[in-house]
Write a protein that holds these residues in place. Structure first.
Motif, PDB file in Angstrom:
ATOM      1  N   VAL A 159      -1.033  44.717   2.226  1.00 41.96           N
ATOM      2  CA  VAL A 159      -1.869  44.021   3.203  1.00 41.96           C
ATOM      3  C   VAL A 159      -3.034  43.391   2.434  1.00 41.96           C
ATOM      4  O   VAL A 159      -3.962  44.079   2.028  1.00 41.96           O
ATOM      5  CB  VAL A 159      -2.381  44.978   4.305  1.00 41.96           C
ATOM      6  CG1 VAL A 159      -3.272  44.219   5.284  1.00 41.96           C
ATOM      7  CG2 VAL A 159      -1.204  45.608   5.048  1.00 41.96           C
ATOM      8  N   GLN A 160      -2.929  42.092   2.206  1.00 39.13           N
ATOM      9  CA  GLN A 160      -3.875  41.402   1.336  1.00 39.13           C
ATOM     10  C   GLN A 160      -5.145  41.014   2.093  1.00 39.13           C
ATOM     11  O   GLN A 160      -5.093  40.588   3.235  1.00 39.13           O
ATOM     12  CB  GLN A 160      -3.218  40.170   0.732  1.00 39.13           C
ATOM     13  CG  GLN A 160      -1.962  40.509  -0.072  1.00 39.13           C
ATOM     14  CD  GLN A 160      -1.514  39.372  -0.952  1.00 39.13           C
ATOM     15  OE1 GLN A 160      -2.301  38.533  -1.382  1.00 39.13           O
ATOM     16  NE2 GLN A 160      -0.225  39.336  -1.256  1.00 39.13           N
ATOM     17  N   ALA A 161      -6.267  41.173   1.428  1.00 38.57           N
ATOM     18  CA  ALA A 161      -7.565  40.885   2.042  1.00 38.57           C
ATOM     19  C   ALA A 161      -7.956  39.430   1.837  1.00 38.57           C
ATOM     20  O   ALA A 161      -7.907  38.917   0.722  1.00 38.57           O
ATOM     21  CB  ALA A 161      -8.635  41.791   1.446  1.00 38.57           C
ATOM     22  N   ASP A 222       9.403  48.012   4.918  1.00 39.02           N
ATOM     23  CA  ASP A 222       9.390  48.081   3.456  1.00 39.02           C
ATOM     24  C   ASP A 222       9.489  46.688   2.831  1.00 39.02           C
ATOM     25  O   ASP A 222      10.319  45.862   3.220  1.00 39.02           O
ATOM     26  CB  ASP A 222      10.574  48.941   2.992  1.00 39.02           C
ATOM     27  CG  ASP A 222      10.599  49.133   1.492  1.00 39.02           C
ATOM     28  OD1 ASP A 222       9.523  49.057   0.857  1.00 39.02           O
ATOM     29  OD2 ASP A 222      11.696  49.371   0.947  1.00 39.02           O
ATOM     30  N   GLY A 223       8.612  46.423   1.848  1.00 36.93           N
ATOM     31  CA  GLY A 223       8.667  45.172   1.107  1.00 36.93           C
ATOM     32  C   GLY A 223       7.874  44.033   1.715  1.00 36.93           C
ATOM     33  O   GLY A 223       7.869  42.920   1.172  1.00 36.93           O
ATOM     34  N   LEU A 224       7.176  44.290   2.798  1.00 33.96           N
ATOM     35  CA  LEU A 224       6.448  43.227   3.486  1.00 33.96           C
ATOM     36  C   LEU A 224       5.117  42.907   2.789  1.00 33.96           C
ATOM     37  O   LEU A 224       4.433  43.802   2.298  1.00 33.96           O
ATOM     38  CB  LEU A 224       6.163  43.660   4.926  1.00 33.96           C
ATOM     39  CG  LEU A 224       5.440  42.657   5.837  1.00 33.96           C
ATOM     40  CD1 LEU A 224       6.331  41.454   6.116  1.00 33.96           C
ATOM     41  CD2 LEU A 224       5.028  43.331   7.151  1.00 33.96           C
ATOM     42  N   ASP A 225       4.768  41.623   2.749  1.00 29.71           N
ATOM     43  CA  ASP A 225       3.439  41.170   2.347  1.00 29.71           C
ATOM     44  C   ASP A 225       2.747  40.612   3.577  1.00 29.71           C
ATOM     45  O   ASP A 225       3.304  39.756   4.270  1.00 29.71           O
ATOM     46  CB  ASP A 225       3.518  40.090   1.263  1.00 29.71           C
ATOM     47  CG  ASP A 225       3.575  40.677  -0.133  1.00 29.71           C
ATOM     48  OD1 ASP A 225       2.518  41.065  -0.647  1.00 29.71           O
ATOM     49  OD2 ASP A 225       4.682  40.743  -0.700  1.00 29.71           O
ATOM     50  N   VAL A 226       1.539  41.094   3.840  1.00 27.80           N
ATOM     51  CA  VAL A 226       0.765  40.647   4.993  1.00 27.80           C
ATOM     52  C   VAL A 226      -0.476  39.927   4.484  1.00 27.80           C
ATOM     53  O   VAL A 226      -1.203  40.453   3.630  1.00 27.80           O
ATOM     54  CB  VAL A 226       0.356  41.844   5.879  1.00 27.80           C
ATOM     55  CG1 VAL A 226      -0.470  41.359   7.067  1.00 27.80           C
ATOM     56  CG2 VAL A 226       1.585  42.609   6.351  1.00 27.80           C
ATOM     57  N   TYR A 227      -0.716  38.711   4.998  1.00 26.83           N
ATOM     58  CA  TYR A 227      -1.843  37.890   4.551  1.00 26.83           C
ATOM     59  C   TYR A 227      -2.857  37.830   5.689  1.00 26.83           C
ATOM     60  O   TYR A 227      -2.568  37.281   6.750  1.00 26.83           O
ATOM     61  CB  TYR A 227      -1.358  36.498   4.170  1.00 26.83           C
ATOM     62  CG  TYR A 227      -0.227  36.540   3.171  1.00 26.83           C
ATOM     63  CD1 TYR A 227      -0.468  36.700   1.815  1.00 26.83           C
ATOM     64  CD2 TYR A 227       1.107  36.474   3.601  1.00 26.83           C
ATOM     65  CE1 TYR A 227       0.566  36.762   0.899  1.00 26.83           C
ATOM     66  CE2 TYR A 227       2.147  36.538   2.696  1.00 26.83           C
ATOM     67  CZ  TYR A 227       1.885  36.684   1.346  1.00 26.83           C
ATOM     68  OH  TYR A 227       2.920  36.766   0.442  1.00 26.83           O
ATOM     69  N   THR A 228      -4.035  38.387   5.464  1.00 25.86           N
ATOM     70  CA  THR A 228      -4.977  38.577   6.564  1.00 25.86           C
ATOM     71  C   THR A 228      -6.067  37.508   6.628  1.00 25.86           C
ATOM     72  O   THR A 228      -6.457  36.930   5.615  1.00 25.86           O
ATOM     73  CB  THR A 228      -5.665  39.950   6.454  1.00 25.86           C
ATOM     74  OG1 THR A 228      -6.601  39.930   5.362  1.00 25.86           O
ATOM     75  CG2 THR A 228      -4.665  41.065   6.229  1.00 25.86           C
TER      76      THR A 228
END
Length: 321
Positions: A159-161, A222-228
């Motif tokens: 979970v990217q900030a 699993d394996g997910l990238d989250v762009y916040t």
């Protein structure tokens, strides 16, 4: 809601519970109608922030999250179902240390048998630019931990900030971001084009919503990238909203990365920091903060805070002086 105590409720262990990101995760879980047990990690459980969390039902654990204490860290994760992991490059500005500590946290969570790991990572400018931009160490260090986590064998989500809206409120940082002019007006001197999209996020209020959304999916992804982000605005729009919300005249001014870091050098920022930040602006301007990936606000438990709302709800007295 009150934090659950029943053992049937999942136990979420949160690194940096008294910090901005960890605190945001706890806030979001407290808002949920689903039951959670929460264990928070901090170095000093006697400080006011830790005491406040205890009163809300958080199990606070004192632990020093360094490689030399890997056995103690592993014990701290025991019994957890899910973990939220974060490291702070700016505390020591040592990429090797950050990478080692991030990997240690993943190993400790894996040893504890957790069902899923959520890691606060970032993109790799080196990879996205295909080796053109290699010095953004405060991004690439976290990206190396992400790579390690993805092959750990434990379900792993990043979970990217986004860019902290609150950074504009910190006087030392604001001096390089808001420049007072002789006529009393201000410029927002950023090393990007006026039309560049900025994924601003009110970290304390909104970041945890994204972590909660991951935890509350039917199956841990699993394996997910989250762009916040709380809101995606252009750099020019940021200046306009600052003007409207504060009553101060603020205009956007595009500068070079070299010009951006000059005030930081004057303030005594070490070369590792200024070099990384200079590379960051080069990357941001050419490839975008998330390297072309788009943030998604759907699926969150409540609306995020717009930048205009953040500006109007903040105290700018130490910034506009």
């Amino acid at each position: 809601m009150t934090i659950a105590q029943a053992r049937s409720a999942p136990l979420v262990a949160i690194v940096g519970a008294t910090g901005t990101q960890g605190g945001s995760v706890i806030k979001a879980l407290l808002e949920s109608d689903k039951p959670y047990r929460i264990r928070g990690f901090t170095r000093d459980v006697s400080k006011a922030a830790a005491e406040a969390l205890k009163k809300q039902g958080v199990e606070m654990v004192a632990v020093n999250l360094v490689v030399e204490n890997n056995e103690g860290v592993a014990k701290a994760f025991a019994g957890a179902d899910y973990v939220f992991l974060v490291t702070n490059f700016w505390e020591h500005m040592d990429t090797t240390r950050e990478s080692s500590e991030g990997k240690m946290l993943i190993d400790a969570a894996k040893a504890a048998g957790v069902k899923g790991i959520i890691w606060s990572g970032l993109q790799s400018p080196k990879n996205i630019s295909e080796g053109k931009i290699t010095r953004v160490v405060h991004f690439d260090g976290k990206a190396s931990v992400s790579e390690y986590g993805r092959v750990s064998g434990v379900p792993f989500v990043v979970v990217q900030a986004g860019i902290y809206a609150s950074s504009l409120l910190e006087p030392a940082i604001a001096r390089s971001m808001l420049e007072k002019q002789p006529d009393g007006t201000y410029v927002l001197p950023w090393a990007v084009r006026p039309s560049t999209i900025v994924p601003l996020i009110d970290m304390a209020n909104d970041y945890g919503l994204y972590v909660r959304a991951v935890l509350e999916r039917p199956v841990f992804p699993d394996g997910l990238d989250v762009y916040t982000s709380s809101e995606n605005v252009t750099a020019e729009e940021m200046a306009r909203q600052l003007s409207e919300g504060t009553g101060k005249k603020v205009t956007f001014k595009q500068i070079t990365p070299e010009e951006f870091i000059k005030p930081l050098e004057t303030l005594g920022f070490p070369p590792v920091a200024t070099d990384s930040l200079q590379g960051f602006w080069e990357y941001f301007d050419e490839f975008g903060y998330y390297g072309g990936q788009v943030t998604g606000l759907e699926g969150l438990a409540r609306p995020t805070r717009t930048f205009a709302e953040f500006v109007k709800g903040s105290d700018w007295s130490e910034v506009f002086v």
